[in-house]
Write a protein that holds these residues in place. Structure first.
Motif: not given
Length: 290
Positions: A36-56
């Motif tokens: 997947d392409p990298p997650v890019k954010v500005n310095l000191h901003d919040s970042a969300t690393l995506p992951c959509s999977e099922r896990c019990s």
């Protein structure tokens, strides 16, 4: 299936070691294509690393190079932030959204992150920080100061914006406390907590890029303009704004001379008028007698 078929087709003519090598090549090729392409954010901003999977079971996020150092985790009952600045949301976890939120991204948090479900790998995500951009205007003869922003080895790359500038390309490499530069920069460059290029001239104007050498990521872009030392020109004594160059003492002296001259001029006029009146008074008796 493809890997198995390939191995079976060459089993009769190759060794098991060669078969393993083929499997590794196919595996890494598949991973690189599907990454997947990298997650890019500005310095000191919040970042969300995506992951959509099922896990019990238990979901954990770690830095790829430190698989035993948990950042945040979730299970069926709750989520926990093991390290400050990292969090997961339980409601999202129950819906299959296993994303990791980094509350404040900085250059130390760049890199690969991985999540697993009961020690089974799920998602690998890379975090990058958008390059910083700074415009710098300095005078000829001054020093150009560049912040390196990271402790990793970096390259300083120069791109000239004029035809008279030096050749473009990498000019220095900085690795912690040591610096290597091209011959024309060796005597002018130094490193303390920042990178300094001394005695710049207008020909040093251009774009200076600080790049993470190991990861080939641009960290900081400086657009530098070097003006002549005289401000308006090379000869500040020829400044056309004469009024601004006249000393205050000279101005005061000039006003004083003008004031004295005016007083003397008025005194002369007054004395002349008084003398004329006296002469008229002296002439009147002789005129009456005649």
């Amino acid at each position: 299936m493809v890997c198995v078929c390939v191995c079976r087709s060459v089993m009769q003519s190759c060794s098991s070691a060669l078969c393993i090598l083929i499997l590794l090549i196919i595996t890494f090729t598949t991973v690189s294509v599907s990454a997947d392409p990298p997650v890019k954010v500005n310095l000191h901003d919040s970042a969300t690393l995506p992951c959509s999977e099922r896990c019990s079971g238990l979901v954990r996020w770690t830095v790829f190079t430190k698989p035993t150092d948990t950042l945040a985790e979730c299970d069926q009952t709750s989520c926990r932030s093991v390290k400050e600045g990292y969090q997961m949301i339980h409601d999202q976890y129950l819906k299959g959204n296993l994303s990791l939120t980094i509350t404040e991204a900085d250059f130390t948090k760049r890199g690969w992150y991985t999540s697993d479900c009961d020690d089974k790998d799920l998602c690998d995500v890379r975090l990058q920080i958008e390059p910083l951009s700074t415009a710098v205007q300095i005078k000829s003869g001054d020093s150009l100061v560049l912040k390196l922003d990271i402790s990793d080895p970096v390259e300083v790359i120069y791109n000239s914006t004029g035809t008279v500038g030096p050749s473009s390309g990498q000019i220095c490499t900085v690795d912690r406390h040591s610096t290597w530069c091209k011959d024309e920069y060796t005597q002018r460059a130094s490193l303390t907590s920042v990178f300094e290029l001394r005695n710049v001239t207008p020909s040093d104007s251009g774009v200076y890029t600080v790049m993470d050498k190991r990861n080939e990521e641009v960290i900081h872009i400086y657009t530098v303009t070097v003006g002549s030392a005289g401000g308006r020109g090379d000869h500040p004594d020829l400044d056309t704004d004469i009024g601004a160059a006249v000393p205050v003492s000279v101005t005061v002296l000039t006003l004083s001379v003008l004031g004295v001259t005016l007083i003397v001029f008025v005194a002369v006029i007054v004395m002349s008028v008084v003398a004329n009146k006296r002469q008229r008074r002296e002439k009147r008796p002789s005129q009456d007698e005649g």
